[in-house]
Design a protein around this motif. Structure first.
Motif: not given
Length: 381
Positions: A131-153
């Motif tokens: 996630l760090v690599r793909k989002c250049s360390g932008d933590e907000e983008r990291m979270l969006n990418l992660y939940f787009n992968r596994i699904g949002w609550p």
């Protein structure tokens, strides 16, 4: 307040013979700063031309009277016969004393997920690094990418995803702060030996906490990990120390005595602001633009500059002979502003960042990286 002409200051401060608060230097020849620091009195930026600043400080009988000090501006060269040989080191805390993101950021995210009841969310080290690599360390983008992968609550409406992300980041910050302040969080390898080497060679070392993002309290908790004996070898400059410094008193007006001296300082500050605006308008007229100086956006930079100036004061060394060891862009920008040499130590948070004005970018302390010997010899790379 970074630029002012000596003519402004002379006309404001030294032509008023009736001002009882201006002390005649023939009667008072005292220097508030330690004797080994003849360049302590630098109330304005290094943007002064050298000849102008020299003329200003060497003119006889020119003093500024403060509540707790008298700054005498005639400096004897015998007090500092070879200033080029002096060296002091200023250290930031975040990313320099400790790389908190490397050792605790991933775990802090997992703590935040648990506190928010997100049992399905957990970042292993491979997932986190991807996630760090793909989002250049932008933590907000990291979270969006992660939940787009596994699904949002499932109970989270689409239009509330933004506030949800902010709540995760808020809990993550709290968890990271707790981790940093815990006894289990380690300092950066080699930093303790670096401090010991500086002390043994008689090089003043100042740890600057005044402009860190994590706050003064957390920064000082990190410093405590150095141990009492090692802390006694360094000076710590936080917000209060900056306020008590000569530069801090001048830019805030809090150290000036009441009456005409205070008015002098206010008029000087207004004159400087007016000069900056005039320069901007002259440039704009050439470009056929309309501009106005944005003082609000520069507050963070001014705070950093004040902290670095104060750090040099407490070190007792001219600021241009200090070297800032920085961990982020804030310190680099402040050092560039006043002409202080700066070396960046990369951390996990800044591994991909660029620092064009830094003298060098290194990966850590000791060995092939940053050592006191390299600082002395100015071997930046």
């Amino acid at each position: 307040m970074e630029t002012a002409s000596c003519s402004i200051l002379k006309s404001l401060c030294f032509s008023n013979k009736n001002n009882n608060n201006i002390i005649n230097s023939r009667r008072y020849c005292c220097l508030y700063a330690p004797r080994r620091n003849p360049y302590l009195v630098l109330p304005f930026s290094s943007t002064f031309p050298r000849t102008t600043r020299r003329d200003f400080f060497s003119s006889p009988g020119k003093c500024l009277h403060f509540n707790h000090s008298i700054a005498f501006c005639s400096l004897s060269s015998s007090e500092n016969p070879n200033p080029s040989q002096e060296l002091a080191v200023l250290l930031e805390v975040e990313g320099v004393l400790m790389d908190a993101y490397r050792v605790g950021n991933r775990q802090a995210f997992n703590v935040a997920f648990r506190k928010l009841g997100l049992d399905c969310a957990n970042w292993s080290e491979p997932v986190y690094l991807d996630l760090v690599r793909k989002c250049s360390g932008d933590e907000e983008r990291m979270l969006n990418l992660y939940f787009n992968r596994i699904g949002w609550p499932t109970s989270l409406p689409t239009n509330e995803r933004g506030p949800f992300i902010k709540s995760v980041l808020r809990e993550k910050k709290n968890a990271l702060d707790e981790f940093v302040m815990s006894k289990s969080s380690p300092l950066r390898p080699g930093v303790e030996s670096f401090i010991d080497d500086a002390y043994q060679e008689g090089i003043p070392l100042v740890i600057v906490t005044a402009y860190g993002k994590s706050g003064d309290e957390i920064a000082r908790s990190i410093i405590e990990k150095l141990g009492h004996e090692r802390i006694s070898k360094v000076k710590i400059v936080g917000n209060e120390e900056v306020k008590r410094s000569f530069y801090g008193q001048l830019v805030t007006n809090k150290g000036l005595s009441s009456g005409s001296d205070e008015q002098i300082a206010k008029e000087a500050i207004k004159a400087v602001s007016a000069e900056k605006q005039k320069i901007a308008e002259d440039v704009a007229s050439v470009l056929k633009l309309s501009v106005e100086i944005d003082t609000g956006s520069s507050e963070s930079l001014e705070k950093t500059v004040a902290a670095l100036r104060a750090g040099a004061e407490y070190a007792g060394v001219p600021f241009q002979n200090c070297v800032l060891i920085a961990g982020n862009q804030t310190g680099v920008a402040g050092a560039e502003r006043i002409g202080m040499p700066c070396i960046v130590l990369r951390s996990s948070l800044t591994s991909r960042a660029e620092f064009h004005s830094a003298k060098a970018i290194m990966d850590g302390f000791g060995g092939a990286d940053l050592t006191i010997s390299k600082l002395r010899q100015k071997k930046w790379s």
